[in-house]
Design a protein around this motif. Sequence first.
Motif, PDB file in Angstrom:
ATOM      1  N   ASP A  12     -12.836  18.843 -14.717  1.00 59.45           N
ATOM      2  CA  ASP A  12     -13.861  19.698 -14.138  1.00 59.45           C
ATOM      3  C   ASP A  12     -14.984  19.833 -15.183  1.00 59.45           C
ATOM      4  OD1 ASP A  12     -15.027  21.868 -12.541  1.00 59.45           O
ATOM      5  OD2 ASP A  12     -14.202  23.218 -14.064  1.00 59.45           O
ATOM      6  N   SER A  34     -16.159  17.419  -9.880  1.00 61.70           N
ATOM      7  CA  SER A  34     -16.904  18.669  -9.891  1.00 61.70           C
ATOM      8  C   SER A  34     -17.496  18.931  -8.520  1.00 61.70           C
ATOM      9  CB  SER A  34     -18.021  18.601 -10.936  1.00 61.70           C
ATOM     10  OG  SER A  34     -18.855  19.749 -10.878  1.00 61.70           O
ATOM     11  N   GLN A  38     -23.538  15.228 -12.062  1.00 62.45           N
ATOM     12  CA  GLN A  38     -22.541  15.030 -13.119  1.00 62.45           C
ATOM     13  C   GLN A  38     -23.027  13.984 -14.122  1.00 62.45           C
ATOM     14  OE1 GLN A  38     -18.746  14.052 -11.313  1.00 62.45           O
ATOM     15  NE2 GLN A  38     -19.126  15.434  -9.616  1.00 62.45           N
ATOM     16  N   ASP A  44     -17.003  14.053  -6.307  1.00 62.08           N
ATOM     17  CA  ASP A  44     -17.603  15.327  -5.916  1.00 62.08           C
ATOM     18  C   ASP A  44     -17.018  15.764  -4.575  1.00 62.08           C
ATOM     19  OD1 ASP A  44     -18.904  13.735  -4.040  1.00 62.08           O
ATOM     20  OD2 ASP A  44     -20.843  13.784  -5.062  1.00 62.08           O
ATOM     21  N   SER A  68      -9.042  22.046 -15.584  1.00 59.79           N
ATOM     22  CA  SER A  68      -9.937  22.972 -14.897  1.00 59.79           C
ATOM     23  C   SER A  68      -9.744  24.375 -15.458  1.00 59.79           C
ATOM     24  CB  SER A  68      -9.660  22.978 -13.392  1.00 59.79           C
ATOM     25  OG  SER A  68     -10.486  23.921 -12.717  1.00 59.79           O
TER      26      SER A  68
END
Length: 225
Positions: free
Chosen positions: A8, A124, A131, A152, A182
């Motif tokens: 993440d 993400s 990103q 994504d 994460s």
Amino acid sequence: MIQAIVTDIEGTTSSISFVHEVLFPYARAHIASFVRAHANDPQVQAQLEAVSREAGKTLSIDEAIAVLIDWIDQDRKITPLKALQGLLWEAGYRNGDFTGHIYPDAYSRLCEWSALGLRLYVYSSGSVKAQQLLFAHTEYGDLTPMFHGYFDTTIGGKRETESYRRIAAELALPAGDILFLSDIKEELDAAKAAGLSTAWLVRGSAPQAAAEHPQYVSFADITLS
């Protein structure tokens, strides 16, 4: 044995404040002028059509802009908004208005893992383009050569187990050989339910007792056993 690491960004490799105090305000301040200036650009046009589909009706440019600003204010994770933000932030990065924030410990460990031959990926809620822009314009230089791929919300929501099954299939690895990083428990829960290994970044807060995921205050502490 861990063969790939999927990370993440917000709160994990990068400061939450960078996103909320730099990127989001920049997008809100510039999205109206950007959309009007580039409304005939095929990339922008496609995303405006997607905004209309999300709204359930055909929107004018001004109506679409109003919806986009409302989504920004609500911090909505909607794909056409993220795609347009990515295009907007590209201009900001290239103009030198800001650089992508990466924690020093994340930078050092990502470099180490890459040198060891581990495959690095990003997942993400921000668009793939956003990103790539963040990692391409850091104070450490362009970090994108370290990454093998990006995911994504087009692959699914980050709190949905099926998203992580799809990622494992894309990577063509046993789910347990993939480590997901994460700072959000619900994302880690979904990844674990799909069979992935997990690591919970708890920056700036005390680790929780009896947590379902290994907890780390820094990338430097993460073990791959």
